[in-house]
Design an enzyme around this catalytic site. Structure first.
Site, short mmCIF file in Angstrom:
data_model
loop_
_atom_site.label_atom_id
_atom_site.label_comp_id
_atom_site.label_asym_id
_atom_site.label_seq_id
_atom_site.Cartn_x
_atom_site.Cartn_y
_atom_site.Cartn_z
N ALA A 10 0.87 -1.13 0.15
CA ALA A 10 0.05 -0.05 0.05
C ALA A 10 0.90 1.14 -0.10
CB ALA A 10 -0.80 0.04 1.37
N LYS A 207 10.99 9.56 15.98
CA LYS A 207 11.93 8.30 15.60
C LYS A 207 12.60 7.96 16.96
CE LYS A 207 13.25 9.80 11.25
NZ LYS A 207 13.99 10.54 10.52
#
Lengths: 439, 439
Positions: A10, A207
């Protein structure tokens, strides 16, 4: 040979298109390495008509990621769309709930919902791999999740945003202003038209929150991060840092302290002769300090279609090499249900060295006043340097202080006390200093 | 929770004792991470009576590694004795043939018999893990074997011997001779009483041969490595390198060329501002250049009981997380039966930059003669520097040449031609230059 591993993708942007190309052109090599073929059988993307330079014939096109996740005859759902909510989040939930393995590069989704998704994956006995979500091509997730098993991590830190590192490197090497470097980075495609998310540290924070969980076994807490971007860094700071033997980097730092886990993203001075100080341009680097292994530093490309696709492919290959339901790597290092609540260490209690740059009026007694304010707050100084203003202007001068390890709170109080005096000729600059353990 | 993973350990030196201590003191943490307990049930070592500061009660003692491998009721055989032949090799063969997983830190054994052992492991459907065999705590085996799946590697190189890097670092920083630094390294336990194996590059060669196989899918060929140690490096070389913007490191380099795979271990000049040039002391570093990921550099401790034990534990944990017979990671990256024969690229055809230091008599025409010999062999020069002898002696002088990329064969011919002249006052020094791809 076992049945082919059937993959649905996707998102066919730069990373997705790279991934399709690599899997198609290296089919033989991959099936030899993995002991089974890897086959892309389903894809979806926003625009079906766009020419991506890849061959999608024979691959089933789905109109939405959700439909692909729900209906495609696949073993692995690969999510390369991005975004913490919407189609990416929905389709990943559908895929995991259906018992599919999931590979994603989506840091925002993991930062927002990583623990919830890990629980679903573990209940269903499937893998949720996300090497590409942090520091692009650098295998830091694998290092923390697998290699460091049994280690107690004390600190993880790194340069995780290529845009910021590019700008800081250019400022230092070319003597350009922040604004000029940002414009250049935008022209070269290293920075977005709206660069806020990168330069204010939000991208690094996402992150970092994932690394924190893997390193310390706590729940993901992206909103509990002290955040300071690089837009405030001047060439004067960079030159002063250089004179003192430091370079300035935007670091994300997560650290175990007595009162909890400290997570912070801010411009940081690192010793000039440390290895991480040499990491320039868009390159990323992540360091992990732990009690058995010691210090480990990994340096590599933090972004880019190919480097990111390489990490995604590594994740898919790990699934291909395992047999369905056979491997039990906890998604976030420890089983999601056992992750400890995140306990935030207050930034006020952060201990470290500090660089303080003050622009002051050139009059008698200023030096003594500054030294007194520092001493009153228990701050011991490593060095004090007085510099002429770079523009040669008269009437004001620059004083630079480097402190020994002290508390953030003490520094803030001392700076506030100095600000209450009448001699400041500009806003004080405070930059934290970080020292690698070993190299 | 699944049954405990039963481990037998052969060898209780520094690494073995560390491993026992860690597994025992972190039992809860390990079983939480791995989904099952890790239990040491059998050990063997040369001396049963020695006090290692570890608790071996309740653990079955075997008199020989072979007996442990053959008879112990274990899932994993951990070999920490070392040596390419004898008990280590015998017991690992027995364990694999019996269908046990094996974890080893034994680079010599893998260099000598890795392909044969991998074939047995793959036939039996067991894992043979050896992260600790190369660069101690640095997870380079995992990176090559798993993360880089699908990448075509072009070059792998690194600082893989802490003894040599310590000596070269001390020579540069303290201005000490090779002999003095070696003595110091021996006193600190960084070098063996007989340091030949380290300083002549054999240790690096063993490690390099394993990386070559993982990187290029060829059979292990430790005897096909061009080998040159560091005993010939003088302070004069180090200073000249510094003046030219380089530092000297002992590198192992494996590289894909048109005529085969080049494997070489030699003192190497690396650009001073490259990241790897900053790797000092006993620290190791390995860089991998590949076509999808780009350049990846990993820096960390290359030796030491704990760092090595950390890698061994990571290998054991990988087995604990998988289910018996369930995971199919090819031991050497590709199935052992499909590894290509190693085709050696001849060193004569190596292309690169060269540093050449000549000690010559101080007479007219020497400079011209040297330049002519270079030109005759098609070598183009980046720089020529003439230096006074460091001891200030008269009558001879030092000439330093740095070439643009050229062939090893051309350099050898040019140097031979110069040696045939009458003006050389000492043996010429030739040091190869290596440039990182990205940083």
């Amino acid at each position: 040979m076992a049945d082919a591993l059937k993959v649905g993708i996707a998102g066919l942007g730069t990373v997705g298109a790279s991934l399709v190309r690599i899997i198609q052109t290296r089919a033989d090599e991959l099936s030899r390495t993995c002991g089974r073929a890897i086959e892309i059988v389903a894809v979806t993307a926003r625009d079906r008509t766009r020419d991506r330079g890849i061959d999608l014939s024979g691959i089933t096109w789905f109109d939405t990621p959700q439909a692909l996740a729900e209906k495609a005859d696949i073993d692995v759902f690969v999510e390369l769309m991005g975004g913490a909510e919407g189609a990416a989040a929905d389709s990943v939930r559908i895929a995991l709930t259906r018992g599919l393995h999931v590979v994603t590069a989506n840091k925002a989704l993991l930062a927002a919902s990583g623990v919830e998704l890990a629980k679903i994956a573990e209940e269903k006995g499937v893998l949720l791999n996300f090497e590409a979500a942090v520091a692009g091509g650098i295998p830091v997730i694998k290092a923390l999740r697998e290699s460091l098993t049994g280690n107690t991590v004390s600190r993880v830190y790194g340069i995780m945003n290529g845009t910021c590192n590019y700008i800081l490197t250019r400022m230092e090497k070319e003597g350009l202003t922040f604004a000029d470097c940002l414009k250049e980075a935008q022209r070269l495609g290293y920075a977005e038209a709206d660069p806020t998310f990168d330069i204010e540290g939000n991208d690094t924070a996402h992150k970092l929150s994932i690394l924190t969980t893997l390193a310390f076994g706590t729940q993901i807490a992206p909103d509990e991060i002290y955040l300071e971007g690089i837009s405030n860094i001047s060439i004067e700071d960079i030159h002063a840092a250089a004179d003192l033997g430091y370079r300035i980097k935007l670091l994300g730092v997560a650290q175990r302290t007595e009162t909890g886990i400290e997570q912070r993203v801010h411009p940081t001075m690192v010793p000039r002769d440390s290895v991480i100080a040499q990491v320039d341009g868009v390159t990323n680097a992540v360091a992990i300090e732990s009690d058995i292994l010691g210090e480990l530093l990994m340096v590599g490309p933090g972004a880019g279609g190919n480097a990111t696709a390489s990490s995604v492919l590594g994740d898919i290959a790990d699934i291909a090499k395992s047999r369905p339901g056979a491997q039990q790597v906890p998604v976030l290092g420890k089983p999601a249900a056992t992750l400890a609540p995140y306990q935030r260490a207050q930034m006020q209690s952060h201990e470290g060295g500090y660089f303080i740059r003050l622009s002051v009026e050139d009059r008698t007694g200023v030096f003594a006043s500054i030294a007194t304010r520092m001493a009153e707050n228990g701050i011991s100084l490593e060095s004090i340097v007085q510099r002429a203003k770079p523009d040669g202007s008269e009437g004001s001068k620059t004083i630079i202080l480097v402190t020994h390890a002290t508390m953030e709170d003490s520094v803030r109080k001392a700076v506030d006390a100095i600000k209450a005096e009448s001699y400041l000729a500009g806003e004080p600059q405070v930059i934290r200093i970080e020292r690698p353990q070993a190299f």
